[in-house]
Design an enzyme around this catalytic site. Structure first.
Site, PDB file in Angstrom:
ATOM      1  N   CYS A 199      23.539  11.002   5.344  1.00 52.64           N
ATOM      2  CA  CYS A 199      23.971   9.947   4.430  1.00 52.64           C
ATOM      3  C   CYS A 199      23.726   8.549   4.983  1.00 52.64           C
ATOM      4  CB  CYS A 199      25.439  10.131   4.128  1.00 52.64           C
ATOM      5  SG  CYS A 199      26.391  10.287   5.637  1.00 52.64           S
ATOM      6  N   GLU A 213      36.405   7.806   8.563  1.00 53.88           N
ATOM      7  CA  GLU A 213      36.590   9.032   9.339  1.00 53.88           C
ATOM      8  C   GLU A 213      36.313   8.677  10.790  1.00 53.88           C
ATOM      9  OE1 GLU A 213      34.120  11.868   6.776  1.00 53.88           O
ATOM     10  OE2 GLU A 213      36.150  12.709   6.671  1.00 53.88           O
ATOM     11  N   ASN A 271      25.288  19.074   4.494  1.00 52.94           N
ATOM     12  CA  ASN A 271      24.403  18.668   5.594  1.00 52.94           C
ATOM     13  C   ASN A 271      25.015  18.850   6.988  1.00 52.94           C
ATOM     14  OD1 ASN A 271      26.190  16.602   5.049  1.00 52.94           O
ATOM     15  ND2 ASN A 271      24.697  14.967   5.356  1.00 52.94           N
ATOM     16  N   GLU A 277      33.440   9.442   1.320  1.00 54.74           N
ATOM     17  CA  GLU A 277      32.266   9.234   2.192  1.00 54.74           C
ATOM     18  C   GLU A 277      31.051   9.587   1.349  1.00 54.74           C
ATOM     19  OE1 GLU A 277      32.333   7.867   4.961  1.00 54.74           O
ATOM     20  OE2 GLU A 277      34.303   8.262   5.864  1.00 54.74           O
TER      21      GLU A 277
HETATM   22  N1  LIG Z   1      28.966   9.425   3.538  1.00 57.77           N
HETATM   23  C1  LIG Z   1      28.929  10.629   4.056  1.00 57.77           C
HETATM   24  O1  LIG Z   1      29.604  10.891   5.034  1.00 57.77           O
HETATM   25  C2  LIG Z   1      28.046  11.680   3.487  1.00 57.77           C
HETATM   26  C3  LIG Z   1      27.556  11.622   2.211  1.00 57.77           C
HETATM   27  N2  LIG Z   1      26.758  12.618   1.707  1.00 57.77           N
HETATM   28  C4  LIG Z   1      26.201  12.500   0.359  1.00 57.77           C
HETATM   29  O2  LIG Z   1      26.308  13.753  -0.293  1.00 57.77           O
HETATM   30  C5  LIG Z   1      25.190  14.013  -1.118  1.00 57.77           C
HETATM   31  C6  LIG Z   1      24.628  15.388  -0.865  1.00 57.77           C
HETATM   32  O3  LIG Z   1      25.628  16.331  -0.854  1.00 57.77           O
HETATM   33  P1  LIG Z   1      25.916  17.256  -2.109  1.00 57.77           P
HETATM   34  O4  LIG Z   1      26.688  18.406  -1.570  1.00 57.77           O
HETATM   35  O5  LIG Z   1      24.681  17.522  -2.880  1.00 57.77           O
HETATM   36  O6  LIG Z   1      26.843  16.290  -2.989  1.00 57.77           O
HETATM   37  P2  LIG Z   1      27.720  16.634  -4.247  1.00 57.77           P
HETATM   38  O7  LIG Z   1      28.390  15.373  -4.620  1.00 57.77           O
HETATM   39  O8  LIG Z   1      26.943  17.363  -5.257  1.00 57.77           O
HETATM   40  O9  LIG Z   1      28.796  17.693  -3.712  1.00 57.77           O
HETATM   41  C7  LIG Z   1      29.683  17.393  -2.677  1.00 57.77           C
HETATM   42  C8  LIG Z   1      30.861  18.333  -2.767  1.00 57.77           C
HETATM   43  O10 LIG Z   1      31.592  18.068  -3.953  1.00 57.77           O
HETATM   44  C9  LIG Z   1      31.811  19.264  -4.686  1.00 57.77           C
HETATM   45  N3  LIG Z   1      31.903  18.937  -6.101  1.00 57.77           N
HETATM   46  C10 LIG Z   1      30.909  18.849  -7.009  1.00 57.77           C
HETATM   47  N4  LIG Z   1      31.393  18.495  -8.216  1.00 57.77           N
HETATM   48  C11 LIG Z   1      32.729  18.338  -8.064  1.00 57.77           C
HETATM   49  C12 LIG Z   1      33.794  17.978  -8.944  1.00 57.77           C
HETATM   50  N5  LIG Z   1      33.574  17.712 -10.228  1.00 57.77           N
HETATM   51  N6  LIG Z   1      35.038  17.918  -8.455  1.00 57.77           N
HETATM   52  C13 LIG Z   1      35.283  18.158  -7.153  1.00 57.77           C
HETATM   53  N7  LIG Z   1      34.330  18.529  -6.274  1.00 57.77           N
HETATM   54  C14 LIG Z   1      33.059  18.612  -6.723  1.00 57.77           C
HETATM   55  C15 LIG Z   1      30.631  20.110  -4.304  1.00 57.77           C
HETATM   56  O11 LIG Z   1      30.892  21.470  -4.576  1.00 57.77           O
HETATM   57  C16 LIG Z   1      30.498  19.813  -2.836  1.00 57.77           C
HETATM   58  O12 LIG Z   1      31.436  20.536  -2.074  1.00 57.77           O
HETATM   59  C17 LIG Z   1      24.208  12.926  -0.790  1.00 57.77           C
HETATM   60  O13 LIG Z   1      24.168  12.018  -1.862  1.00 57.77           O
HETATM   61  C18 LIG Z   1      24.760  12.237   0.433  1.00 57.77           C
HETATM   62  O14 LIG Z   1      24.499  10.897   0.511  1.00 57.77           O
HETATM   63  C19 LIG Z   1      26.470  13.700   2.447  1.00 57.77           C
HETATM   64  C20 LIG Z   1      26.941  13.805   3.722  1.00 57.77           C
HETATM   65  C21 LIG Z   1      27.732  12.798   4.338  1.00 57.77           C
HETATM   66  C1  LIG Z   2      24.361  11.585  12.027  1.00 60.85           C
HETATM   67  N1  LIG Z   2      25.770  11.353  12.221  1.00 60.85           N
HETATM   68  C2  LIG Z   2      26.383  12.461  12.929  1.00 60.85           C
HETATM   69  C3  LIG Z   2      25.936  10.118  12.994  1.00 60.85           C
HETATM   70  C4  LIG Z   2      26.460  11.064  10.964  1.00 60.85           C
HETATM   71  C5  LIG Z   2      26.628  12.207  10.020  1.00 60.85           C
HETATM   72  C6  LIG Z   2      27.265  11.768   8.742  1.00 60.85           C
HETATM   73  C7  LIG Z   2      26.988  12.723   7.655  1.00 60.85           C
HETATM   74  O1  LIG Z   2      25.894  12.669   7.043  1.00 60.85           O
HETATM   75  O2  LIG Z   2      27.879  13.564   7.414  1.00 60.85           O
END
Ligand SMILES: NC(=O)C1=CN([C@@H]2O[C@H](COP(=O)(O)OP(=O)(O)OC[C@H]3O[C@@H](n4cnc5c(N)ncnc54)[C@H](O)[C@@H]3O)[C@@H](O)[C@H]2O)C=CC1
Ligand SMILES: C[N+](C)(C)CCCC(=O)O
Length: 508
Positions: free
Chosen positions: A302, A482, A171, A268
């Protein structure tokens, strides 16, 4: 100053929607782009706004992951010896180059991610600000002197961890790579970064910029791949830390893998954050805040406040205002400056989001607007993954749309009566990434902030994320932080040195 084209990136010059095809290798280690060893398991990467193939993502195999980690380790041995001022100077130069090339990087991000150009530009700004911020902190890193009896003393040294791995979500591709690499590098670490397989394109631009700024070859590396490559990184014995952004199920796996060799972890993860709107709020601000809390990056954020609790007395006015503004959101070509919402990341993800909306309707929610696939009139965009922003009324706490993270442009609105009741309902979730409250009563605002179980609480705004401010979760939304000063703790370790100035006591 005139914009320079990105290093060795002829295909990124004058980029525009529906034309870019990326052929250059997207791996980077030892200070250069590295061609994949073989093309096995290549996956198509799409341009979300057109559904066109942008490039292939070719996952790194064990030998390549090993090369990247070894190259990081040798750079780390040099980088850790530099003073904070020396590291800072190089990082400031990287921040300057990003600032100079911001428009170009933002366009590539739009093409690969689908978000609007206006948002992508902000993301790139946040990325260079983050590097600039940690460049400012690097020279301030220091230990403590502790006087002991008899003239003896101890001191502490803040030391790097070694090779850190960053694993990113799709994202905020460039921003996540910066949020992880900047504090890591400020503390003297090296990094191997793996972007999401759906957004492989911009991390390598960051790698080239760091190189141009003067970091040693191997300090910041990019390996492409999905779960398999990610798991090779998490298991590698030369890796000291994994910083992960992604979903809860993957986060748990990362933690398990890291536990095997006791690597440090920052997670995260996802969220289902509450936004609480009291009847004494400034209503127009609360309405604008609810939109910012739900519709940035097509709702794929997220920390979004997707459970919008509204005090019953103001529900009609709130809904009227929110629906009016939501209907006015310009969805479409993300490269156009007037567009406010672009395309979702992929076709399966779009279908999943639409599935959540159908399920919500079956469970009794009422769609007040949006929630449908949107097909722009521009023929180039007919196959794009657009969904019109959706407001759901008649929601209950037990509905799937209220309990699960949708990661799409869907706001669920829920009525409440009292502060006590809403706090209990807001906290009744396994997530705890963020929260928000709109009220004019300052005592209430701080009381609610204290009682919400989340890593961030926004008062009278939402999704404001300056790099000086720590960001991270409570409960199953993860741990570690972070941004902000505290993140230094997560990329460094403390050594205690005890110095005897007298004789050793005769104890035996
Ligand atoms: N808290 C935060 O800062 C954020 C959280 N998210 C969360 O991420 C999710 C969406 O992102 P996705 O990319 O679909 O998540 P995902 O968990 O499927 O993948 C995230 C990353 O992990 C890698 N990955 C997948 N399986 C793995 C494994 N077994 N071992 C190591 N790496 C692995 C993926 O290739 C990707 O680079 C949403 O649930 C969202 O809430 C997204 C952005 C920010
Ligand atoms: C929207 N913002 C920039 C405050 C948080 C982004 C966090 C993420 O989803 O990686």
């Amino acid at each position: 100053m005139a914009q320079q084209p990105l290093l060795s990136l002829p295909e990124f010059q004058n980029v525009s929607m529906a034309t870019l095809v990326v052929k250059e290798p997207l791996n980077f280690w030892g200070g250069q782009r590295v061609k994949p060893k073989h093309e096995k398991n290549a996956e198509a990467v799409y341009e979300p706004a057109t559904g066109r193939v942008l490039c292939d993502m070719i996952p790194c195999v064990e030998e390549e992951v090993d090369q990247a980690i070894k190259s990081a380790h040798s750079a780390y041995l040099q980088w850790r010896k530099l003073s904070g001022m020396e590291r800072s100077r190089i990082m400031l130069e990287a921040a300057r180059i990003i600032r100079e090339r911001r428009d170009e990087i933002a366009k590539v991000e739009v093409i690969n991610n689908g978000k609007s150009i206006t948002e992508a530009e902000v993301d790139i700004d946040i990325a260079w600000q983050c590097i600039e911020y940690y460049a400012g902190i690097a020279p301030t890193l220091s230990g403590q002197h502790i006087q002991l009896p008899g003239g003896s003393f101890a001191y502490t040294r803040r030391e790097p961890l070694g090779v850190c791995v960053g694993i990113g979500a799709w994202n905020y591709p460039f921003q996540i790579a910066s949020w992880k690499s900047a504090p890591a590098m400020a503390c003297g670490n090296a990094m191997v970064f793996k972007p999401s397989p759906m957004t492989p394109v911009t991390a390598v631009i960051l790698a080239e910029i760091y190189k141009e700024a003067g970091v040693p070859d191997g300090l910041f590396n990019v390996v492409q791949g999905g779960a398999e490559t990610g798991s090779l990184l998490c298991h590698h014995p030369m890796v000291a830390k994994v910083s992960f952004t992604g979903s809860v199920p993957t986060g748990k796996k990362v933690m398990e893998m890291a536990a095997k060799s006791v690597k440090q972890v920052t997670l995260e993860l996802g969220g289902k954050s509450p936004l609480i709107i009291f009847k004494d709020c400034e209503l127009e601000n609360a309405i604008k805040g609810a939109l910012v809390a739900n519709f940035l990056t097509q709702g794929e954020v997220c920390c979004n406040g997707t459970r919008v609790f509204v005090q019953r007395e103001i529900m009609p006015q709130f809904l009227e205002g929110v629906v009016k503004r939501t209907k006015a959101i310009a969805v479409g070509n993300p490269m156009l400056r007037d567009t406010r919402m672009g395309a979702l990341i992929s076709k399966p993800h779009m279908e999943k989001v639409l599935g959540f909306i159908s399920q919500a309707k079956e469970q009794g929610a009422k769609v007040l607007c949006g929630g449908e696939r949107f097909v722009p009139s521009d023929p180039k965009l007919k196959e794009g993954y657009f969904v019109s922003p959706c407001v759901l009324d008649n929601c209950r706490d037990d509905m799937t749309c209220v309990k699960e993270e949708i990661f799409g442009p869907v706001m669920s609105v829920l009525p409440f009566d009292t502060e006590e009741e809403v706090l209990e309902r807001a906290n009744n979730t396994t997530f705890g990434l963020a929260s928000g409250v709109f009220t004019r009563d300052i005592a209430r605002a701080h009381r609610v902030a204290e009682n919400l179980q989340a890593g961030t609480c926004y008062i009278n705004n939402y999704n404001v994320g300056p790099v000086e401010v720590p960001f991270g979760g409570y409960k199953m939304s993860g741990f570690g932080r972070e941004n902000g000063q505290v993140t230094i703790e997560y990329y460094s370790q403390l050594k205690t040195v005890v110095v005897e100035m007298g004789d050793v006591d005769e104890f035996f």
